[in-house]
Design a protein around this motif. Structure first.
Motif, short mmCIF file in Angstrom:
data_model
loop_
_atom_site.label_atom_id
_atom_site.label_comp_id
_atom_site.label_asym_id
_atom_site.label_seq_id
_atom_site.Cartn_x
_atom_site.Cartn_y
_atom_site.Cartn_z
N ALA A 373 18.08 -24.24 37.31
CA ALA A 373 18.40 -25.67 37.15
C ALA A 373 17.77 -26.50 38.28
O ALA A 373 18.04 -27.70 38.39
CB ALA A 373 19.92 -25.87 37.12
N GLY A 374 16.97 -25.86 39.12
CA GLY A 374 16.28 -26.59 40.19
C GLY A 374 17.15 -26.82 41.42
O GLY A 374 16.83 -27.66 42.26
N LYS A 375 18.22 -26.07 41.52
CA LYS A 375 19.14 -26.23 42.66
C LYS A 375 19.17 -24.96 43.48
O LYS A 375 18.50 -23.98 43.16
CB LYS A 375 20.54 -26.57 42.14
N THR A 376 19.95 -24.97 44.56
CA THR A 376 19.94 -23.83 45.45
C THR A 376 21.34 -23.23 45.58
O THR A 376 22.35 -23.93 45.50
CB THR A 376 19.47 -24.25 46.86
N ALA A 377 21.35 -21.92 45.80
CA ALA A 377 22.63 -21.23 45.98
C ALA A 377 22.55 -20.32 47.20
O ALA A 377 21.50 -19.77 47.50
CB ALA A 377 22.95 -20.40 44.74
N LEU A 378 23.68 -20.21 47.88
CA LEU A 378 23.83 -19.20 48.92
C LEU A 378 24.78 -18.14 48.36
O LEU A 378 25.94 -18.44 48.04
CB LEU A 378 24.42 -19.81 50.20
N TYR A 379 24.27 -16.94 48.23
CA TYR A 379 25.02 -15.85 47.59
C TYR A 379 25.53 -14.93 48.68
O TYR A 379 24.73 -14.26 49.34
CB TYR A 379 24.08 -15.16 46.60
N ASP A 380 26.84 -14.92 48.87
CA ASP A 380 27.41 -14.02 49.87
C ASP A 380 27.55 -12.63 49.26
O ASP A 380 28.55 -12.30 48.63
CB ASP A 380 28.76 -14.54 50.39
N ASP A 381 26.50 -11.83 49.48
CA ASP A 381 26.45 -10.47 48.94
C ASP A 381 26.69 -9.45 50.04
O ASP A 381 26.27 -8.31 49.95
CB ASP A 381 25.07 -10.23 48.29
N THR A 382 27.35 -9.89 51.13
CA THR A 382 27.64 -8.97 52.23
C THR A 382 28.92 -8.21 51.92
O THR A 382 29.66 -8.57 51.00
CB THR A 382 27.83 -9.73 53.55
N ASP A 383 29.20 -7.18 52.74
CA ASP A 383 30.44 -6.44 52.47
C ASP A 383 31.60 -6.92 53.35
O ASP A 383 32.56 -6.20 53.55
CB ASP A 383 30.19 -4.93 52.59
N ALA A 384 31.52 -8.16 53.84
CA ALA A 384 32.63 -8.73 54.60
C ALA A 384 33.85 -8.90 53.69
O ALA A 384 33.73 -8.86 52.47
CB ALA A 384 32.22 -10.07 55.19
N ARG A 385 35.03 -9.09 54.31
CA ARG A 385 36.25 -9.24 53.51
C ARG A 385 36.30 -10.62 52.87
O ARG A 385 35.69 -11.57 53.38
CB ARG A 385 37.47 -9.06 54.41
N GLY A 386 37.05 -10.71 51.79
CA GLY A 386 37.16 -11.97 51.04
C GLY A 386 37.54 -13.14 51.93
O GLY A 386 36.92 -14.20 51.88
N GLY A 387 38.57 -12.93 52.77
CA GLY A 387 39.06 -14.03 53.62
C GLY A 387 37.96 -14.59 54.52
O GLY A 387 37.81 -15.80 54.67
N GLY A 388 37.19 -13.67 55.08
CA GLY A 388 36.09 -14.08 55.96
C GLY A 388 35.02 -14.84 55.19
O GLY A 388 34.45 -15.82 55.68
N LYS A 389 34.76 -14.38 53.96
CA LYS A 389 33.75 -15.06 53.14
C LYS A 389 34.19 -16.48 52.80
O LYS A 389 33.40 -17.42 52.86
CB LYS A 389 33.50 -14.27 51.86
N PHE A 390 35.47 -16.62 52.43
CA PHE A 390 35.97 -17.97 52.10
C PHE A 390 35.85 -18.88 53.31
O PHE A 390 35.42 -20.03 53.21
CB PHE A 390 37.45 -17.92 51.67
N ALA A 391 36.25 -18.35 54.46
CA ALA A 391 36.24 -19.17 55.68
C ALA A 391 34.83 -19.63 56.02
O ALA A 391 34.60 -20.79 56.37
CB ALA A 391 36.85 -18.38 56.84
N SER A 392 33.85 -18.71 55.91
CA SER A 392 32.47 -19.08 56.25
C SER A 392 31.92 -20.12 55.29
O SER A 392 31.26 -21.07 55.69
CB SER A 392 31.55 -17.86 56.21
N MET A 393 32.19 -19.93 54.01
CA MET A 393 31.64 -20.86 53.01
C MET A 393 32.24 -22.26 53.22
O MET A 393 31.54 -23.26 53.07
CB MET A 393 31.95 -20.33 51.61
#
Ligand code: 5CA
Length: 442
Positions: A373-393
């Protein structure tokens, strides 16, 4: 971008020397790194936002008829001797000597150089008006660099310079920039109020600063409160027509910075309408007539056959400072809330179980669709825990986030979260993709 391959050094805690929230969040979000006092490296995430802000500024300059060029950062001292500013500028100017003992300086602004470029080739009123601009790094050896990119020593500025035959033309050029500034700040989600301002070392007698109200701002400002919500005229104004009424509408009400403040005039405003606040100066425009064209002999032949000194103005936007201003205006306890127009990524994708075939496939599908669609995404494909991923995003402020977990995806469902409102909606994967790509495209 896959986070596992990206460079995003986020910090849990803000370094103790960062005093204001935008500085703290830019450091925590891995956007910048201080290399010396007031000098920053722009890390990948910060650079993405800087480029977006710069692009909005560029588009609005172009729309208003300005023409982009690029001048060097280093300038000859002799050029500044012509205007008399070499000695006048003082210790803020970084002076450099090359191997031939030639005196140079790292440009704090470019009035002299643009005047030199102009006078070298424009000789007739028929080539006027002209407005030339660039987006270039500046250096000012500020006595107190502070608040991160807000008051840097090295900083990115958009500076435009207008050339007209007479004062009436110069006023039109000034008005075009005035209106362009209202539009460009609005596109970044900012409410910037034009205020009468002092002209300092740039000179002239007509000048406005564009101020974003913020408690952490460095300037004390005074204005009629209606100006804050007045909004921008939008792109469809008649750029070649008379913009004076639009400018008058915003300058009829009281608005001044501390240096230009007139207590009596302010007190004439109804008490309930008076706003005395602090603000961040994100732009500053000047009309200074022949201050540079006279000593530097920038002359054009007029229709009368005589030589005329060109009437000039200059128009600055603090491009790097804007990132700080936007964050001051748009954040919460969790981090930055980027307006969609300047967000480093349009969509964040959080996988709650990397390696799970269904999760991986769903994330890949979102990732591909967003880019298609011509847009950009950051895909958190790391093995960090869910809570940490939410916080970073949330910390880095991605406006739309899609969360993919094994339980949901077993039923074909994902969650879509809006960073600004915190609202979360569970939706079938296909609907989420359709919604995200439509939103992201908006
Ligand atoms: N030549 C004129 C206009 S092109 C000029 O230099 N104006 S200025 O000094 O007001 O700077 C223009 C804009 O640059 C300011 O409004 C501010 O947003 C930004 N700016 C100025 N100094 C700094 C600094 N030390 N750090 C970050 N941004 C700055």
């Amino acid at each position: 971008m896959r986070l596992s391959r990206y460079f995003l050094p986020v910090l849990k805690e803000a370094p103790s020397d960062a005093q204001i929230v935008s500085h703290q969040l830019m450091l925590r979000a891995g956007m910048i790194r201080q290399e010396a006092a007031g000098i920053y490296a722009w890390l990948p995430l910060g650079l993405r936002v800087l480029n977006k802000v710069e692009q909005i500024v560029r588009e609005e300059m172009d729309r208003a008829g300005a023409i982009e060029l690029l001048m060097p950062t280093l300038q000859l001292a002799d050029l500044w001797r012509e205007s008399g500013r070499y000695d006048a500028y003082g210790p803020e100017m970084l002076r450099i000597t090359d191997r031939h003992e030639r005196e140079l300086l790292y440009g704090p602004t470019n009035e002299e150089m643009i005047t030199e470029i102009f006078r070298g080739s424009v000789k007739s009123y028929k080539d006027l008006p002209k407005n030339l601009y660039h987006v270039q790094w500046k250096f000012r050896d500020e006595r107190r660099p502070r608040f991160g990119v807000m008051r840097g020593r090295e900083f990115l500025m958009k500076d435009a310079y207008s050339f007209d035959l007479d004062e009436a033309g110069a006023r039109k050029s000034y008005n075009r920039m005035f209106v362009a500034y209202l539009n460009l700040f609005a596109r970044m989600g900012l409410k910037a109020v034009p205020m009468r301002a002092d002209t300092g070392p740039i000179g002239g007698d007509l000048s406005h600063e564009f101020i974003v109200l913020a408690d952490t701002g460095e300037s004390a400002v005074f204005c009629h409160k209606d100006l804050v919500e007045m909004g921008a005229p939008g792109p469809d104004v008649d750029w070649d027509g008379d913009l004076q009424p639009l400018v008058d509408q915003r300058t009829a009400l009281y608005a001044a910075t501390e240096e230009m403040h007139d207590e009596a005039a302010f007190n004439a405003v109804a008490e309930g309408d008076r706003l005395s606040a602090r603000g961040i100066e994100v732009g500053h425009i000047f009309s200074f007539g022949t201050k540079y064209s006279e000593p530097m002999k920038a002359l054009v032949a007029g229709p009368d056959g005589k030589d005329h000194m060109v009437q000039m103005g200059s128009y600055g936007v603090g491009v790097s400072r804007l990132l700080g201003a936007i964050i001051e205006a748009s954040h919460d306890e969790a981090g930055i809330i980027w307006p969609e127009s300047v967000a480093p990524f349009d969509v964040g994708i959080i996988s709650l179980r990397v390696g799970d075939a269904a999760c991986d496939a769903a994330c890949e599908a979102v990732y591909k669709a967003v880019h298609a669609a011509g847009k950009t995404a950051l895909y958190d494909d790391t093995d960090a825990r869910g809570g940490g991923k939410f916080a970073s995003m949330d910390l880095i402020g991605v406006p739309w986030q899609v969360i993919v977990g094994p339980k949901g995806i077993a039923e074909g469902l994902v969650e879509v979260k809006n960073r600004k409102t915190g609202e979360r909606q569970t939706a079938p994967l296909a609907d989420a993709i359709a919604g995200l790509t439509a939103k992201a495209a908006g």
